[in-house]
Design a protein around this motif. Structure first.
Motif, PDB file in Angstrom:
ATOM      1  N   ASP A  18       0.830  -1.205   0.000  1.00  0.00           N
ATOM      2  CA  ASP A  18       0.000   0.000   0.000  1.00  0.00           C
ATOM      3  C   ASP A  18       0.866   1.257   0.000  1.00  0.00           C
ATOM      4  OD1 ASP A  18      -2.033  -1.844   0.276  1.00  0.00           O
ATOM      5  OD2 ASP A  18      -2.644  -1.202   2.276  1.00  0.00           O
ATOM      6  N   ALA A  19       1.864   1.269   0.890  1.00  0.00           N
ATOM      7  CA  ALA A  19       2.723   2.440   1.007  1.00  0.00           C
ATOM      8  C   ALA A  19       3.506   2.692  -0.273  1.00  0.00           C
ATOM      9  CB  ALA A  19       3.681   2.264   2.184  1.00  0.00           C
ATOM     10  N   GLY A  20       4.087   1.632  -0.836  1.00  0.00           N
ATOM     11  CA  GLY A  20       4.844   1.788  -2.069  1.00  0.00           C
ATOM     12  C   GLY A  20       3.985   2.290  -3.213  1.00  0.00           C
ATOM     13  N   PHE A  21       2.784   1.765  -3.304  1.00  0.00           N
ATOM     14  CA  PHE A  21       1.852   2.161  -4.366  1.00  0.00           C
ATOM     15  C   PHE A  21       1.472   3.632  -4.219  1.00  0.00           C
ATOM     16  CE2 PHE A  21      -2.305   2.722  -6.257  1.00  0.00           C
ATOM     17  CZ  PHE A  21      -2.246   2.002  -7.441  1.00  0.00           C
ATOM     18  N   ILE A  22       1.063   4.030  -3.027  1.00  0.00           N
ATOM     19  CA  ILE A  22       0.616   5.408  -2.800  1.00  0.00           C
ATOM     20  C   ILE A  22       1.749   6.396  -3.027  1.00  0.00           C
ATOM     21  CG2 ILE A  22      -0.295   7.026  -1.093  1.00  0.00           C
ATOM     22  CD1 ILE A  22      -1.652   4.537   0.237  1.00  0.00           C
ATOM     23  N   CYS A  23       2.936   6.075  -2.486  1.00  0.00           N
ATOM     24  CA  CYS A  23       4.083   6.964  -2.655  1.00  0.00           C
ATOM     25  C   CYS A  23       4.415   7.164  -4.128  1.00  0.00           C
ATOM     26  CB  CYS A  23       5.292   6.403  -1.918  1.00  0.00           C
ATOM     27  SG  CYS A  23       5.141   6.447  -0.115  1.00  0.00           S
TER      28      CYS A  23
END
Length: 322
Positions: free
Chosen positions: A261-266
């Protein structure tokens, strides 16, 4: 999908911060900091984002240590409240077949009874993205109401709202979880759901793209389906995308979905397209899985970029955990 250009924080995560004890072998446990908002927040911070955490911890040694460690990561913790009660903890152990077993001690924690105060509301207003998961809705009615209030404020302020289903049968039953999912439908800009979440909630297995299409018919316009070793699929702005995952030797998959999730959003915040964001999310998750615990293996930006460059030089037909 559009993001605000301004904001003191790139990503604000909301939910329960937990102290983690992960089995390290020889009857020893390593203490760490975790919980889905912490996992996402630490991952985003290590990737270079400005991150704030909204939570509540107990007025005890565990809560003090937890806040110290999260703050050392560079995450803004001034809006985390410290209340009477005990901070939630959990243990990661191994079954005889090698599978992980999670044991939680979180009933009645301050996080389960959290209510948004004015400082926390101001953090939300100052954020480009607000992220939370279904776990926050499951740990207590007050926490659930706080999530809805946070998402409502975010929508009014044109913040991007990110939500991960993260269904946990040990915390709530299917009917209640489905109702909570409906509660956020009109507030969410992007929905993350795993194939396991879908099977547990809907009582059936299906292909990732079919899951994404079904969730769209249920009112979620942008959907990312995480399928573990199969990769991920997305349905965003009416377009369908697929991304494979990476071959690694997985040590511990705890928090892998949060890392994705974090990698995608960033990636999206930095202007990457959806396909690149999916690959970046998968790489972040894969690297996390190479170490034990929810946050220990979370990589920095350079490590993710090096990993992706190395993967690009390999055969395109890659498989593995991520």
């Amino acid at each position: 999908m559009k993001f605000r250009d301004d904001g003191k924080f790139d990503i604000t995560t909301l939910g329960e911060a937990l102290v983690e004890f992960s089995f390290m072998g020889r009857e020893q446990f390593g203490r760490g900091y975790s919980g889905d908002p912490v996992n996402v927040g630490v991952a985003a911070c290590r990737l270079g984002m400005r991150v704030a955490l909204l939570s509540s911890v107990g007025k005890d040694a565990m809560g003090e240590w937890l806040l110290q460690k999260v703050n050392e990561e560079g995450i803004y913790t001034d809006a985390v409240t410290v209340e009477n009660g005990v901070t939630g903890i959990y243990f990661i152990t191994l079954r005889e077949n090698g599978e992980h077993q999670f044991t939680y001690y979180r009933r009645g924690t301050p996080a389960s009874m959290m209510k948004l105060n004015e400082r926390q509301k101001e953090v939300i207003r100052s954020s480009r993205v607000v992220h939370a998961s279904g776990i926050t809705q499951a740990i207590g009615e007050s926490a659930s109401a706080s999530l809805l209030e946070a998402f409502s404020i975010a929508k009014r302020e044109h913040c991007f709202v990110s939500y991960d289903v993260n269904y946990r049968p040990s915390l709530t039953d299917r009917d209640r979880a489905m109702k909570k999912l409906e509660d956020v439908r009109d507030l969410v800009d992007i929905l993350f759901i795993s194939s396991e979440d879908y099977e547990l909630l809907f009582g059936k297995k299906d292909e990732g793209i079919k899951i994404a299409r079904e969730m769209k018919t249920r009112g979620f316009n942008n959907v990312v389906v995480k399928e573990g070793s199969k990769g991920s699929v997305a349905l965003v702005d009416g377009m369908e995308y697929t991304a494979k995952t990476f071959r690694i030797n997985a040590v511990d998959t705890t928090g892998a979905g949060d890392a994705y999730d974090a990698g995608f959003i960033c990636s999206l915040l930095e202007g990457r397209n959806v396909k690149k964001a999916m690959e970046f999310g998968s790489a972040t998750a894969a690297l996390k899985c190479m170490k034990k615990g929810g946050t220990r293996g979370l990589p920095g930006r350079r490590k993710v970029e090096q990993f992706l460059k190395k993967a690009a030089r390999r055969s395109p037909g890659r498989k593995g955990m991520g």
